[in-house]
Design a protein around this motif. Structure first.
Motif, PDB file in Angstrom:
ATOM      1  N   THR A   1     -86.404  74.155 -19.587  1.00 23.60           N
ATOM      2  CA  THR A   1     -87.053  73.560 -18.425  1.00 23.60           C
ATOM      3  C   THR A   1     -88.560  73.554 -18.608  1.00 23.60           C
ATOM      4  O   THR A   1     -89.223  72.534 -18.366  1.00 23.60           O
ATOM      5  CB  THR A   1     -86.679  74.328 -17.141  1.00 23.60           C
ATOM      6  OG1 THR A   1     -85.253  74.349 -17.013  1.00 23.60           O
ATOM      7  CG2 THR A   1     -87.282  73.689 -15.913  1.00 23.60           C
ATOM      8  N   PHE A   2     -89.106  74.676 -19.058  1.00 20.66           N
ATOM      9  CA  PHE A   2     -90.546  74.767 -19.285  1.00 20.66           C
ATOM     10  C   PHE A   2     -90.986  73.790 -20.372  1.00 20.66           C
ATOM     11  O   PHE A   2     -91.987  73.077 -20.216  1.00 20.66           O
ATOM     12  CB  PHE A   2     -90.926  76.204 -19.661  1.00 20.66           C
ATOM     13  CG  PHE A   2     -92.387  76.396 -19.914  1.00 20.66           C
ATOM     14  CD1 PHE A   2     -93.291  76.400 -18.860  1.00 20.66           C
ATOM     15  CD2 PHE A   2     -92.861  76.557 -21.202  1.00 20.66           C
ATOM     16  CE1 PHE A   2     -94.646  76.569 -19.083  1.00 20.66           C
ATOM     17  CE2 PHE A   2     -94.208  76.727 -21.444  1.00 20.66           C
ATOM     18  CZ  PHE A   2     -95.109  76.730 -20.382  1.00 20.66           C
TER      19      PHE A   2
ATOM     20  N   LEU B   1     -85.335  62.619 -17.972  1.00 23.43           N
ATOM     21  CA  LEU B   1     -83.877  62.594 -18.048  1.00 23.43           C
ATOM     22  C   LEU B   1     -83.299  63.966 -18.377  1.00 23.43           C
ATOM     23  O   LEU B   1     -82.284  64.379 -17.807  1.00 23.43           O
ATOM     24  CB  LEU B   1     -83.414  61.559 -19.072  1.00 23.43           C
ATOM     25  CG  LEU B   1     -83.649  60.105 -18.689  1.00 23.43           C
ATOM     26  CD1 LEU B   1     -83.283  59.188 -19.857  1.00 23.43           C
ATOM     27  CD2 LEU B   1     -82.876  59.724 -17.451  1.00 23.43           C
ATOM     28  N   ARG B   2     -83.943  64.688 -19.286  1.00 27.90           N
ATOM     29  CA  ARG B   2     -83.465  66.030 -19.635  1.00 27.90           C
ATOM     30  C   ARG B   2     -83.614  66.992 -18.453  1.00 27.90           C
ATOM     31  O   ARG B   2     -82.744  67.835 -18.227  1.00 27.90           O
ATOM     32  CB  ARG B   2     -84.211  66.574 -20.853  1.00 27.90           C
ATOM     33  CG  ARG B   2     -83.842  65.891 -22.120  1.00 27.90           C
ATOM     34  CD  ARG B   2     -82.383  66.132 -22.422  1.00 27.90           C
ATOM     35  NE  ARG B   2     -82.058  65.599 -23.732  1.00 27.90           N
ATOM     36  CZ  ARG B   2     -80.977  65.891 -24.392  1.00 27.90           C
ATOM     37  NH1 ARG B   2     -80.091  66.715 -23.896  1.00 27.90           N
ATOM     38  NH2 ARG B   2     -80.744  65.355 -25.553  1.00 27.90           N
ATOM     39  N   LEU B   3     -84.708  66.883 -17.720  1.00 26.09           N
ATOM     40  CA  LEU B   3     -84.892  67.748 -16.549  1.00 26.09           C
ATOM     41  C   LEU B   3     -83.856  67.439 -15.474  1.00 26.09           C
ATOM     42  O   LEU B   3     -83.334  68.356 -14.812  1.00 26.09           O
ATOM     43  CB  LEU B   3     -86.306  67.608 -15.998  1.00 26.09           C
ATOM     44  CG  LEU B   3     -87.400  68.269 -16.828  1.00 26.09           C
ATOM     45  CD1 LEU B   3     -88.782  67.869 -16.318  1.00 26.09           C
ATOM     46  CD2 LEU B   3     -87.246  69.782 -16.825  1.00 26.09           C
TER      47      LEU B   3
ATOM     48  N   LEU C   1     -76.895  70.423 -14.272  1.00 26.70           N
ATOM     49  CA  LEU C   1     -76.106  71.524 -14.827  1.00 26.70           C
ATOM     50  C   LEU C   1     -76.189  72.763 -13.944  1.00 26.70           C
ATOM     51  O   LEU C   1     -75.220  73.517 -13.816  1.00 26.70           O
ATOM     52  CB  LEU C   1     -76.588  71.872 -16.244  1.00 26.70           C
ATOM     53  CG  LEU C   1     -76.196  70.899 -17.349  1.00 26.70           C
ATOM     54  CD1 LEU C   1     -76.951  71.213 -18.625  1.00 26.70           C
ATOM     55  CD2 LEU C   1     -74.703  70.934 -17.588  1.00 26.70           C
ATOM     56  N   LYS C   2     -77.350  72.983 -13.352  1.00 17.80           N
ATOM     57  CA  LYS C   2     -77.537  74.163 -12.499  1.00 17.80           C
ATOM     58  C   LYS C   2     -76.844  74.015 -11.147  1.00 17.80           C
ATOM     59  O   LYS C   2     -76.389  74.999 -10.573  1.00 17.80           O
ATOM     60  CB  LYS C   2     -79.027  74.417 -12.267  1.00 17.80           C
ATOM     61  CG  LYS C   2     -79.731  74.998 -13.462  1.00 17.80           C
ATOM     62  CD  LYS C   2     -81.187  75.254 -13.127  1.00 17.80           C
ATOM     63  CE  LYS C   2     -81.925  75.863 -14.305  1.00 17.80           C
ATOM     64  NZ  LYS C   2     -83.340  76.101 -14.005  1.00 17.80           N
ATOM     65  N   THR C   3     -76.777  72.796 -10.631  1.00 20.08           N
ATOM     66  CA  THR C   3     -76.283  72.612  -9.268  1.00 20.08           C
ATOM     67  C   THR C   3     -74.828  72.173  -9.179  1.00 20.08           C
ATOM     68  O   THR C   3     -74.192  72.383  -8.155  1.00 20.08           O
ATOM     69  CB  THR C   3     -77.155  71.571  -8.524  1.00 20.08           C
ATOM     70  OG1 THR C   3     -77.128  70.340  -9.241  1.00 20.08           O
ATOM     71  CG2 THR C   3     -78.572  72.068  -8.365  1.00 20.08           C
ATOM     72  N   ASN C   4     -74.284  71.570 -10.232  1.00 18.34           N
ATOM     73  CA  ASN C   4     -72.933  71.030 -10.174  1.00 18.34           C
ATOM     74  C   ASN C   4     -72.046  71.793 -11.163  1.00 18.34           C
ATOM     75  O   ASN C   4     -72.114  71.582 -12.371  1.00 18.34           O
ATOM     76  CB  ASN C   4     -72.964  69.530 -10.514  1.00 18.34           C
ATOM     77  CG  ASN C   4     -71.633  68.861 -10.293  1.00 18.34           C
ATOM     78  OD1 ASN C   4     -70.596  69.505 -10.256  1.00 18.34           O
ATOM     79  ND2 ASN C   4     -71.673  67.544 -10.157  1.00 18.34           N
ATOM     80  N   LYS C   5     -71.206  72.658 -10.643  1.00 15.22           N
ATOM     81  CA  LYS C   5     -70.344  73.501 -11.488  1.00 15.22           C
ATOM     82  C   LYS C   5     -69.360  72.675 -12.317  1.00 15.22           C
ATOM     83  O   LYS C   5     -69.138  72.973 -13.487  1.00 15.22           O
ATOM     84  CB  LYS C   5     -69.563  74.486 -10.624  1.00 15.22           C
ATOM     85  CG  LYS C   5     -70.423  75.480  -9.905  1.00 15.22           C
ATOM     86  CD  LYS C   5     -70.449  76.762 -10.659  1.00 15.22           C
ATOM     87  CE  LYS C   5     -71.183  77.795  -9.811  1.00 15.22           C
ATOM     88  NZ  LYS C   5     -71.798  78.782 -10.618  1.00 15.22           N
ATOM     89  N   ASN C   6     -68.765  71.638 -11.699  1.00 18.29           N
ATOM     90  CA  ASN C   6     -67.806  70.804 -12.432  1.00 18.29           C
ATOM     91  C   ASN C   6     -68.473  70.086 -13.605  1.00 18.29           C
ATOM     92  O   ASN C   6     -67.928  70.027 -14.705  1.00 18.29           O
ATOM     93  CB  ASN C   6     -67.155  69.777 -11.505  1.00 18.29           C
ATOM     94  CG  ASN C   6     -66.215  70.423 -10.527  1.00 18.29           C
ATOM     95  OD1 ASN C   6     -65.682  71.510 -10.775  1.00 18.29           O
ATOM     96  ND2 ASN C   6     -66.021  69.768  -9.396  1.00 18.29           N
TER      97      ASN C   6
END
Length: 132
Positions: free
Chosen positions: A5-6, A45-47, A53-58
Protein backbone atom coordinates in the motif's frame (compact mmCIF):
# COMPACT_ATOMS: atom_id res chain seq x y z
CA UNK A 1 -0.02 -5.68 2.48
CA UNK A 2 0.96 -2.54 4.34
CA UNK A 3 4.28 -2.23 2.46
CA UNK A 4 2.52 -2.68 -0.88
CA UNK A 5 0.00 0.00 0.00
CA UNK A 6 2.79 2.40 0.91
CA UNK A 7 4.77 1.57 -2.25
CA UNK A 8 1.78 2.06 -4.52
CA UNK A 9 0.89 5.32 -2.77
CA UNK A 10 4.41 6.61 -3.51
CA UNK A 11 4.15 5.47 -7.14
CA UNK A 12 0.75 7.16 -7.38
CA UNK A 13 2.18 10.46 -6.14
CA UNK A 14 5.27 10.27 -8.38
CA UNK A 15 3.12 9.45 -11.41
CA UNK A 16 0.75 12.29 -10.65
CA UNK A 17 3.66 14.69 -10.15
CA UNK A 18 5.27 13.69 -13.46
CA UNK A 19 1.96 14.14 -15.25
CA UNK A 20 1.33 17.55 -13.74
CA UNK A 21 4.89 18.76 -14.40
CA UNK A 22 4.70 17.62 -18.01
CA UNK A 23 1.17 18.14 -19.24
CA UNK A 24 -0.13 20.96 -17.06
CA UNK A 25 2.95 23.02 -16.18
CA UNK A 26 4.95 22.17 -19.31
CA UNK A 27 8.23 21.74 -17.39
CA UNK A 28 8.97 18.26 -18.81
CA UNK A 29 8.43 16.77 -22.26
CA UNK A 30 5.43 14.60 -23.10
CA UNK A 31 7.31 11.32 -22.55
CA UNK A 32 7.37 11.99 -18.80
CA UNK A 33 3.70 12.96 -18.84
CA UNK A 34 2.76 9.66 -20.48
CA UNK A 35 4.96 7.71 -18.09
CA UNK A 36 3.48 9.59 -15.14
CA UNK A 37 -0.07 8.88 -16.28
CA UNK A 38 0.71 5.18 -16.77
CA UNK A 39 2.29 4.97 -13.30
CA UNK A 40 -0.66 6.83 -11.77
CA UNK A 41 -3.22 4.51 -13.37
CA UNK A 42 -1.25 1.38 -12.44
CA UNK A 43 -0.87 2.45 -8.81
CA UNK A 44 -4.51 3.49 -8.59
CA UNK A 45 -5.71 0.13 -9.90
CA UNK A 46 -3.41 -1.75 -7.51
CA UNK A 47 -4.60 0.34 -4.55
CA UNK A 48 -8.21 -0.38 -5.50
CA UNK A 49 -7.35 -4.09 -5.67
CA UNK A 50 -5.69 -3.96 -2.24
CA UNK A 51 -8.72 -2.16 -0.79
CA UNK A 52 -10.99 -4.77 -2.33
CA UNK A 53 -8.86 -7.59 -0.90
CA UNK A 54 -9.11 -6.04 2.56
CA UNK A 55 -12.85 -5.42 2.48
CA UNK A 56 -14.29 -8.33 0.48
CA UNK A 57 -13.60 -11.76 2.00
CA UNK A 58 -15.02 -13.69 -0.98
CA UNK A 59 -12.88 -11.76 -3.44
CA UNK A 60 -9.78 -12.22 -1.26
CA UNK A 61 -10.39 -15.96 -1.05
CA UNK A 62 -10.86 -16.31 -4.84
CA UNK A 63 -7.79 -14.17 -5.50
CA UNK A 64 -5.69 -16.20 -3.07
CA UNK A 65 -6.75 -19.48 -4.71
CA UNK A 66 -6.06 -18.09 -8.19
CA UNK A 67 -2.61 -16.79 -7.27
CA UNK A 68 -1.52 -19.89 -5.37
CA UNK A 69 -3.07 -22.57 -7.60
CA UNK A 70 -0.36 -24.87 -8.99
CA UNK A 71 -1.97 -25.04 -12.43
CA UNK A 72 -1.99 -21.26 -12.75
CA UNK A 73 1.61 -21.08 -11.56
CA UNK A 74 2.63 -23.68 -14.15
CA UNK A 75 0.74 -21.90 -16.94
CA UNK A 76 2.32 -18.58 -15.95
CA UNK A 77 5.83 -20.04 -15.99
CA UNK A 78 5.18 -21.77 -19.31
CA UNK A 79 3.92 -18.49 -20.82
CA UNK A 80 7.06 -16.68 -19.60
CA UNK A 81 9.23 -19.40 -21.07
CA UNK A 82 7.50 -19.26 -24.45
CA UNK A 83 7.63 -15.46 -24.46
CA UNK A 84 11.40 -15.54 -23.95
CA UNK A 85 11.85 -18.19 -26.62
CA UNK A 86 9.77 -16.35 -29.23
CA UNK A 87 11.30 -12.96 -28.43
CA UNK A 88 14.80 -14.40 -29.00
CA UNK A 89 13.68 -15.90 -32.33
CA UNK A 90 12.01 -12.68 -33.46
CA UNK A 91 15.08 -10.64 -32.46
CA UNK A 92 17.33 -13.02 -34.41
CA UNK A 93 15.12 -12.70 -37.51
CA UNK A 94 15.07 -8.91 -37.18
CA UNK A 95 18.85 -8.83 -36.88
CA UNK A 96 19.09 -10.76 -40.15
CA UNK A 97 16.56 -8.44 -41.83
CA UNK A 98 18.21 -5.26 -40.57
CA UNK A 99 21.61 -6.52 -41.68
CA UNK A 100 20.18 -7.37 -45.12
CA UNK A 101 18.67 -3.90 -45.47
CA UNK A 102 21.89 -2.23 -44.28
CA UNK A 103 20.47 -0.78 -41.04
CA UNK A 104 23.47 -1.11 -38.69
CA UNK A 105 22.06 1.01 -35.85
CA UNK A 106 19.05 -1.25 -35.40
CA UNK A 107 21.23 -4.32 -35.76
CA UNK A 108 23.55 -3.13 -32.99
CA UNK A 109 20.70 -2.37 -30.61
CA UNK A 110 19.05 -5.75 -31.20
CA UNK A 111 22.41 -7.53 -30.82
CA UNK A 112 22.95 -5.90 -27.43
CA UNK A 113 19.43 -6.80 -26.31
CA UNK A 114 19.76 -10.39 -27.55
CA UNK A 115 23.14 -10.95 -25.93
CA UNK A 116 21.89 -9.35 -22.71
CA UNK A 117 18.86 -11.63 -22.60
CA UNK A 118 20.96 -14.73 -23.24
CA UNK A 119 23.52 -13.69 -20.64
CA UNK A 120 20.83 -13.18 -18.00
CA UNK A 121 19.27 -16.53 -18.97
CA UNK A 122 22.53 -18.45 -18.55
CA UNK A 123 23.43 -16.75 -15.27
CA UNK A 124 19.97 -17.47 -13.85
CA UNK A 125 20.10 -21.03 -15.17
CA UNK A 126 23.30 -21.78 -13.27
CA UNK A 127 22.14 -19.97 -10.13
CA UNK A 128 18.78 -21.75 -10.07
CA UNK A 129 20.40 -25.10 -10.86
CA UNK A 130 22.73 -24.65 -7.91
CA UNK A 131 19.81 -23.78 -5.58
CA UNK A 132 17.60 -26.69 -6.70
Amino acid sequence: MRNKTFSYAIILMVGGLLFVLSEILGRLDSFWGGLGLALFILALLRLIQILRLKTNKNYAEKWNITVNDERNIYISKEARSKTFYYSVMIEALLIILFTTFNMPEYTKVLNVILVGQLFIYYVLYFVLRRIA
